[in-house]
Scaffold this active site. Structure first.
Site, PDB file in Angstrom:
ATOM      1  N   GLU A 104    -102.284 -54.694 -24.051  1.00 42.08           N
ATOM      2  CA  GLU A 104    -102.878 -54.221 -25.304  1.00 42.08           C
ATOM      3  C   GLU A 104    -104.318 -53.758 -25.097  1.00 42.08           C
ATOM      4  O   GLU A 104    -105.200 -54.569 -24.833  1.00 42.08           O
ATOM      5  CB  GLU A 104    -102.869 -55.342 -26.343  1.00 42.08           C
ATOM      6  CG  GLU A 104    -103.490 -54.954 -27.668  1.00 42.08           C
ATOM      7  CD  GLU A 104    -103.483 -56.082 -28.687  1.00 42.08           C
ATOM      8  OE1 GLU A 104    -103.676 -55.798 -29.881  1.00 42.08           O
ATOM      9  OE2 GLU A 104    -103.289 -57.255 -28.291  1.00 42.08           O
ATOM     10  N   GLU A 107     -99.691 -58.150 -37.156  1.00 39.74           N
ATOM     11  CA  GLU A 107    -100.812 -58.959 -36.713  1.00 39.74           C
ATOM     12  C   GLU A 107    -101.982 -58.642 -37.645  1.00 39.74           C
ATOM     13  O   GLU A 107    -102.837 -57.808 -37.356  1.00 39.74           O
ATOM     14  CB  GLU A 107    -101.188 -58.667 -35.261  1.00 39.74           C
ATOM     15  CG  GLU A 107    -102.190 -59.699 -34.731  1.00 39.74           C
ATOM     16  CD  GLU A 107    -102.681 -59.388 -33.337  1.00 39.74           C
ATOM     17  OE1 GLU A 107    -102.392 -60.183 -32.422  1.00 39.74           O
ATOM     18  OE2 GLU A 107    -103.359 -58.361 -33.169  1.00 39.74           O
TER      19      GLU A 107
END
Length: 270
Positions: free
Chosen positions: A153, A247
């Site tokens: 990420e 998220e």
């Protein structure tokens, strides 16, 4: 595309962007009732949850495990893949390897976000990136052996000074020896770093293996200013068929954030 909601079971990250907290069984039940396909799980370590209990709860609720986070390795133990100390880097690799094995029991990949670390003072960026590449190569091969990918990420500039945008990240993983690292496209980070979210998705589509579904202010989609219809169109154009995982902050409450998320997911993807 499949819907997913986050569950955090780590007290030390209580202020972080996760929808559900603390109670695994209650969170799974709520997610199932709302119609989510899966959950993304954040635990303190690979042995923090009994796998047989998790398997039973997933079977009862009909949910899948989409991915497991590794951030507790940094938050609790201070481990990163780019620490100048080789002993700490080795411990970081071991921690992530254990998380890979834990997730792979359920067909779920591990995510490397904050554990990538930063360019430490006195270290050249090129050296830090070599350490990162070395760690990802080792872990990518371990993920392959477990039958899963590894998710990397790129984070925004305020969280890392390594790699901040999808195009740079895609070029970086293309240069790895392993072929089993994919990218996480986090809409919150992208809103800070990308000049165009849809264009970045289109240009790196073959590398994207996971999506974090959060608005410009890290609240659930629909509570910020990301032009989600354009992002959704781009994801459909690249043929993305993975998880779209919330998220996001539990704003204004966990339950309302989950409802907002599944409503937004259904609006754009169903």
């Amino acid at each position: 595309m499949k819907s997913c909601v986050t569950i955090a079971l780590v007290p030390q990250i209580k202020t972080g962007p996760w929808i559900y907290w603390d109670d695994l069984e209650a969170s799974l039940t709520k997610a199932a009732v709302l119609g989510f396909d899966a959950v993304e799980l954040f635990t303190a370590s690979a042995d923090a949850i009994d796998p047989s209990r998790l398997a039973s709860l997933l079977e009862q609720t009909g949910l899948q495990l989409a991915a497991v986070g590794t951030g507790a390795g940094k938050v609790i133990q201070g481990l990163t893949l780019t620490d100048p100390d080789p002993k700490i880097r080795a411990k970081a690799i071991a921690f992530i390897a254990d998380m890979i094995q834990f997730g792979a029991n359920f067909g779920a990949p591990a995510i490397i976000g904050s554990m990538q670390g930063n360019v430490a003072p006195g270290v050249e960026k090129e050296q830090a990136l070599r350490w990162l590449a070395d760690g990802l190569d080792i872990l990518g091969e371990q993920a392959e052996a477990q039958g899963v990918n590894l998710i990397y990420e790129p984070l925004n500039r305020y969280e890392t000074n390594l790699i901040n945008d999808l195009r740079t990240a895609a070029a970086f993983i293309d240069g790895l020896a392993t072929r089993h690292v994919v990218l996480l496209a986090d809409l919150f980070h992208m809103n800070i770093e990308e000049s165009s979210l849809p264009d970045s998705i289109r240009s790196t589509g073959s590398s994207i293996g996971h999506v974090h579904f959060a608005d410009s202010n890290r609240r659930p989609i629909g509570l910020g200013h990301i032009a989600m219809a354009e992002v959704a169109t781009a994801l459909k154009e690249i043929g993305y068929a993975g998880y779209v995982s919330a998220e996001a902050f539990p704003f204004p409450t966990s339950d309302l954030a989950a409802q907002q998320t599944i409503s937004s997911f259904n609006t754009y993807f169903r």
